[in-house]
Design an enzyme around this catalytic site. Structure first.
Site, short mmCIF file in Angstrom:
data_model
loop_
_atom_site.label_atom_id
_atom_site.label_comp_id
_atom_site.label_asym_id
_atom_site.label_seq_id
_atom_site.Cartn_x
_atom_site.Cartn_y
_atom_site.Cartn_z
N SER A 1 0.86 -1.19 0.00
CA SER A 1 0.00 0.00 0.00
C SER A 1 0.89 1.23 0.00
O SER A 1 2.01 1.19 0.53
CB SER A 1 -0.85 0.00 1.27
N TYR B 1 -1.33 -0.92 10.30
CA TYR B 1 -1.41 -1.38 8.90
C TYR B 1 -0.19 -0.88 8.11
O TYR B 1 0.43 -1.65 7.37
CB TYR B 1 -2.72 -0.82 8.33
N1 LIG Z 1 -8.74 -0.49 -1.16
C1 LIG Z 1 -7.73 0.31 -0.91
O1 LIG Z 1 -7.89 1.54 -0.82
C2 LIG Z 1 -6.34 -0.25 -0.77
C3 LIG Z 1 -5.26 0.66 -0.74
C4 LIG Z 1 -3.98 0.17 -0.59
C5 LIG Z 1 -3.76 -1.19 -0.48
N2 LIG Z 1 -4.81 -2.05 -0.51
C6 LIG Z 1 -4.51 -3.48 -0.38
O2 LIG Z 1 -5.08 -4.19 -1.44
C7 LIG Z 1 -5.35 -5.52 -1.03
C8 LIG Z 1 -6.78 -5.90 -1.39
O3 LIG Z 1 -7.66 -5.07 -0.64
P1 LIG Z 1 -9.14 -4.70 -1.10
O4 LIG Z 1 -9.22 -3.23 -1.05
O5 LIG Z 1 -9.49 -5.41 -2.35
O6 LIG Z 1 -9.95 -5.25 0.16
P2 LIG Z 1 -11.27 -6.17 0.23
O7 LIG Z 1 -11.72 -6.06 1.64
O8 LIG Z 1 -12.21 -5.84 -0.87
O9 LIG Z 1 -10.68 -7.62 -0.06
C9 LIG Z 1 -9.86 -8.29 0.86
C10 LIG Z 1 -10.12 -9.78 0.71
O10 LIG Z 1 -9.20 -10.47 1.59
C11 LIG Z 1 -9.93 -11.51 2.23
N3 LIG Z 1 -9.29 -11.84 3.50
C12 LIG Z 1 -9.21 -11.06 4.61
N4 LIG Z 1 -8.59 -11.72 5.59
C13 LIG Z 1 -8.25 -12.93 5.09
C14 LIG Z 1 -7.60 -14.07 5.63
N5 LIG Z 1 -7.18 -14.09 6.91
N6 LIG Z 1 -7.42 -15.16 4.85
C15 LIG Z 1 -7.88 -15.16 3.57
N7 LIG Z 1 -8.53 -14.11 3.00
C16 LIG Z 1 -8.70 -13.02 3.76
C17 LIG Z 1 -11.33 -10.94 2.43
O11 LIG Z 1 -12.28 -11.97 2.64
C18 LIG Z 1 -11.54 -10.19 1.13
O12 LIG Z 1 -12.13 -11.00 0.13
C19 LIG Z 1 -5.06 -5.57 0.48
O13 LIG Z 1 -3.77 -6.10 0.72
C20 LIG Z 1 -5.09 -4.11 0.87
O14 LIG Z 1 -4.32 -3.86 2.02
C21 LIG Z 1 -6.08 -1.61 -0.65
#
Ligand SMILES: NC(=O)c1ccc[n+]([C@@H]2O[C@H](COP(=O)([O-])OP(=O)(O)OC[C@H]3O[C@@H](n4cnc5c(N)ncnc54)[C@H](O)[C@@H]3O)[C@@H](O)[C@H]2O)c1
Length: 254
Positions: free
Chosen positions: A142, A155
């Site tokens: 991130s 985080y």
């Molecule tokens: N959305 C944002 O603004 C953003 C910004 C920077 C980084 N990210 C990163 O992108 C990645 C995806 O995030 P997203 O925004 O799609 O989130 P999201 O919540 O839409 O998806 C996360 C997924 O991870 C799964 N998950 C959570 N804990 C788990 C576990 N213990 N075992 C297996 N699966 C698990 C959840 O069920 C979900 O399907 C993450 O690593 C997040 O930190 C997101």
């Protein structure tokens, strides 16, 4: 992009916002995707959707914080789909709070998912890739891990750690020619972002984030997927240990 057809790809958190966009794009490129997710229902629905569109995918209900379960699931993938070619560590979780207002049970959860999860996955998959002298890893960190982010202290600690770990793995895996790279999304419209910023205050925070993005909009999951596919493809075979922000210019790190 070259070299993705028939490749076996594991995507953790594959049923989520960014994860499902990554899974769809890999299957559109002819890869076979193993969707690892805690949310079995969403993973199964995604696999159904991919199969209807003519793609190949299988869902695996797995908690990436559980070391034994991860090893068992990886073993199952290799038996059912074949040797894993690409690992995408995408699962993540957070909720917004100032550090001094948080307590250890919250830190434990954030660290378990965002740090121990990727550690478990690397441990299970990279041993196999290393023995074969073949594989690719793309880790989703991130921008919070590069430049910090208010209300995301633990985080950010994890995501910064994942970047440092990825660079070390890139060095350790270089002899086997296994690239390890990192993609850093900025604010992207998914459930995770909604979870961080809720209600009226949440809407104000999101509007502020959009204002800070030079391209003037929130990222969409599809914005992230292309960079992940590129780093997993043969076109990126000579790139390792690199960190790329996909955030409309929000973070410009030298
Ligand atoms: N959305 C944002 O603004 C953003 C910004 C920077 C980084 N990210 C990163 O992108 C990645 C995806 O995030 P997203 O925004 O799609 O989130 P999201 O919540 O839409 O998806 C996360 C997924 O991870 C799964 N998950 C959570 N804990 C788990 C576990 N213990 N075992 C297996 N699966 C698990 C959840 O069920 C979900 O399907 C993450 O690593 C997040 O930190 C997101």
């Amino acid at each position: 992009m070259k070299g993705l057809k028939d490749k076996v790809v594991v995507v953790t958190g594959g049923a989520g916002g960014i994860g499902s966009a990554i899974c769809r794009r890999f299957t559109e490129a002819g890869a076979i995707v193993a969707v690892f997710d805690l949310n079995a229902q969403a993973a199964s629905a995604l696999v159904g959707e991919i199969e209807t569109a003519g793609g190949r995918a299988r869902d695996y209900s797995v908690d990436i914080t559980d070391h034994e379960a991860v090893h068992a699931a990886v073993e199952r993938v290799e038996q059912e789909l074949g040797p894993i070619d690409v690992l995408v560590n995408n699962a993540g979780w957070d909720t917004g709070a100032f550090f001094l207002q948080t307590e250890k049970p919250f830190w434990d959860k954030v660290v378990a998912i965002n740090l121990y999860g990727p550690l478990n996955m690397h441990h299970a998959v990279l041993r196999r890739m290393s023995e074969r002298g073949h594989g690719r890893v793309v880790n989703i960190s991130s921008d919070a891990g590069r430049v910090g982010s208010s209300m995301e202290a633990v985080y950010s600690f994890c995501k910064g750690g994942l970047i440092a770990f990825s660079k070390t793995m890139a060095r350790e895996m270089a002899r086997q020619q296994i690239p390890v790279n990192v993609v850093c999304p900025g604010p992207t419209a998914t459930a995770l972002l909604d979870n961080l910023a809720q209600g009226e205050k949440g809407e104000r925070i999101k509007a502020g984030l959009v204002k800070a993005v030079p391209f003037g909009r929130m990222g969409q999951p599809e914005d992230i997927a292309g960079t992940v596919l590129f780093l997993a493809s043969d076109d990126a075979a000579f790139i390792t240990g690199q960190v790329i922000s996909v955030s409309g210019g929000l973070t410009m790190v030298g």
